[in-house]
Design a protein around this motif. Structure first.
Motif, PDB file in Angstrom:
ATOM      1  N   ILE A  35       3.177  -6.610   8.446  1.00  0.00           N
ATOM      2  CA  ILE A  35       2.426  -7.437   7.501  1.00  0.00           C
ATOM      3  C   ILE A  35       1.618  -8.439   8.320  1.00  0.00           C
ATOM      4  O   ILE A  35       2.185  -9.202   9.109  1.00  0.00           O
TER       5      ILE A  35
ATOM      6  N   VAL B 164       5.809  -4.911  -3.893  1.00  0.00           N
ATOM      7  CA  VAL B 164       4.914  -5.288  -2.793  1.00  0.00           C
ATOM      8  C   VAL B 164       4.191  -6.587  -3.134  1.00  0.00           C
ATOM      9  O   VAL B 164       4.063  -7.484  -2.285  1.00  0.00           O
TER      10      VAL B 164
ATOM     11  N   THR C 140      -2.405  -9.895   3.877  1.00  0.00           N
ATOM     12  CA  THR C 140      -2.184 -10.802   2.753  1.00  0.00           C
ATOM     13  C   THR C 140      -2.510 -12.231   3.153  1.00  0.00           C
ATOM     14  O   THR C 140      -2.691 -12.558   4.333  1.00  0.00           O
TER      15      THR C 140
ATOM     16  N   TYR D 247      -0.093  -3.964   6.035  1.00  0.00           N
ATOM     17  CA  TYR D 247      -0.517  -4.715   4.859  1.00  0.00           C
ATOM     18  C   TYR D 247      -1.159  -6.021   5.318  1.00  0.00           C
ATOM     19  O   TYR D 247      -0.701  -6.640   6.287  1.00  0.00           O
TER      20      TYR D 247
ATOM     21  N   HIS E 221      -1.149   1.309  -5.519  1.00  0.00           N
ATOM     22  CA  HIS E 221      -1.229  -0.154  -5.516  1.00  0.00           C
ATOM     23  C   HIS E 221      -2.137  -0.626  -6.645  1.00  0.00           C
ATOM     24  O   HIS E 221      -3.109   0.049  -6.971  1.00  0.00           O
TER      25      HIS E 221
ATOM     26  N   LEU F 245       7.920  -0.592   1.440  1.00  0.00           N
ATOM     27  CA  LEU F 245       6.566  -0.828   1.938  1.00  0.00           C
ATOM     28  C   LEU F 245       5.980   0.421   2.588  1.00  0.00           C
ATOM     29  O   LEU F 245       4.788   0.712   2.428  1.00  0.00           O
TER      30      LEU F 245
ATOM     31  N   ARG G 290      -2.516   0.124   4.285  1.00  0.00           N
ATOM     32  CA  ARG G 290      -2.119   0.621   2.973  1.00  0.00           C
ATOM     33  C   ARG G 290      -2.753  -0.174   1.841  1.00  0.00           C
ATOM     34  O   ARG G 290      -3.181   0.390   0.836  1.00  0.00           O
TER      35      ARG G 290
END
Length: 349
Positions: A106, A46, A189, A187, A41, A35, A219
């Motif tokens: 994250i 990931v 999500t 990150y 990306h 990561l 990122r």
């Protein structure tokens, strides 16, 4: 505001029962390094790791910490920040999963819980709020999905304080210890409602000057089954930002109906960022034209029917352009698991 902290146990407590076909955890050796070092990306590892994180955010902090430890973030620090105000249609749940060395965090938002009526009211509260967003000076007001915006706003300040702790080399937990390293890679999500919240927070981080130190560490944003969060003017402005255009990746599984929402009868909405399609049986890849809004309400009737017919063998293979069955988070996790890679339960790939 409620918070819940958890530290994943050493992964020796997480090993599966020894069988000839068993796979030893973690799924990915030194996932924090993967990561932290990923520069392009989407990245298949990931995408799989964050899809799994998004799927298990429907649980609680200890469960999510355990699952992410199995994937490769051993002895991670996991913090849940929540605010629930039913009368305000607020049911906001943010999880921060921090690697044991502090370099990776994250930020994962929980999506729409199937039996949570307030979650469904949040999704249905589509009336756009005009929100000034400083893409330029002076800021211009854009239309943002009211329910999504209010749910991000409900936990935003506590989330920002936790990320500031990570920047300072401390645990994201409220009274956590110093970490070996400060934050290097962030990150975002989420799945469904959580995906919309992650995208909304990404816009905030990229445009609010006060959040610049955190935004420098961002990122990528990986979302799964994400509905549209704002009007076409907002989507155009976001695509004018290099990071949001290239590093916000939206995955759409099969005929998932949610990325087509809100429907046109609710007003004009549009997507931004990269769109990738996955499963069933499809090759993961970028599409030339992003998913468009649902043109009429018929699809909202058909989508639940697709879920029902999938349970009946005789009708299982009927084609549907809108499907609620395809929205399930486990489909995204399965479709994005790289070939030969075991599952979070040790099942061989």
């Amino acid at each position: 505001m409620k918070t819940q902290d958890s530290v994943a146990p050493e992964f020796r407590y997480l090993r599966p029962m020894k069988r000839p076909e068993s796979v030893t955890f973690p799924v990915y050796k030194k996932l924090e390094d993967i990561l932290a070092q990923a520069t392009e990306h989407p990245d298949s590892v990931v995408a799989h790791a964050l899809a799994t994180c998004a799927g298990y955010s429907y649980s609680d902090a200890p469960t999510l910490a355990m699952i992410m430890a199995r994937l490769g973030l051993e002895t991670n620090h996991c913090r849940q920040i929540s605010q629930v105000v039913d009368a305000m249609f607020i049911s906001s749940h943010a999880f921060l999963v921090q690697s044991k060395d502090g370099r990776v965090v994250i930020l994962c938002y929980r999506g729409t819980q199937p039996l949570n009526f307030i979650n469904w009211l949040t999704d249905a509260d589509v009336n756009p709020e005009k929100v000034p967003i400083p893409f330029a000076d002076p800021p211009v007001a854009f239309g943002i999905h009211g329910g999504f915006y209010r749910n991000v706003r409900a936990t935003r300040h506590e989330v920002i304080h936790a990320l500031e702790r990570a920047l300072d080399g401390r645990s994201v937990r409220a009274k956590g210890k110093a970490m070996p390293y400060p934050l290097e890679a962030l990150y975002l999500t989420g799945h469904s409602l959580g995906a919309a919240m992650a995208a909304t927070m990404a816009v905030m981080l990229r445009t609010e000057p006060a959040y610049t130190p955190i935004a420098r560490m961002l990122r990528a944003v990986y979302t799964y089954g994400q509905p549209m969060i704002g009007d076409p003017a907002l989507a155009k402005a976001c695509d004018g930002d290099d990071f949001l255009r290239h590093n916000l990746i939206r995955y759409v599984y099969g005929s998932d109906v949610v990325p087509q929402l809100p429907p046109t009868v609710s007003g004009a909405f549009a997507h931004f960022g990269q769109e990738r399609h996955c499963g069933p049986g499809a090759t993961v890849g970028e599409v030339d034209r992003p998913t468009q809004q649902l043109g009429n309400l018929t699809g909202l009737v058909v989508a639940p029917l697709a879920f029902v017919t999938h349970q009946l063998r005789l009708f299982r293979n009927l084609p549907f352009q809108q499907s609620l069955y395809d929205h399930s988070p486990q489909h995204y996790v399965t479709a994005l698991t790289p070939a030969g890679v075991s599952s979070e339960y040790g099942d061989p790939g």
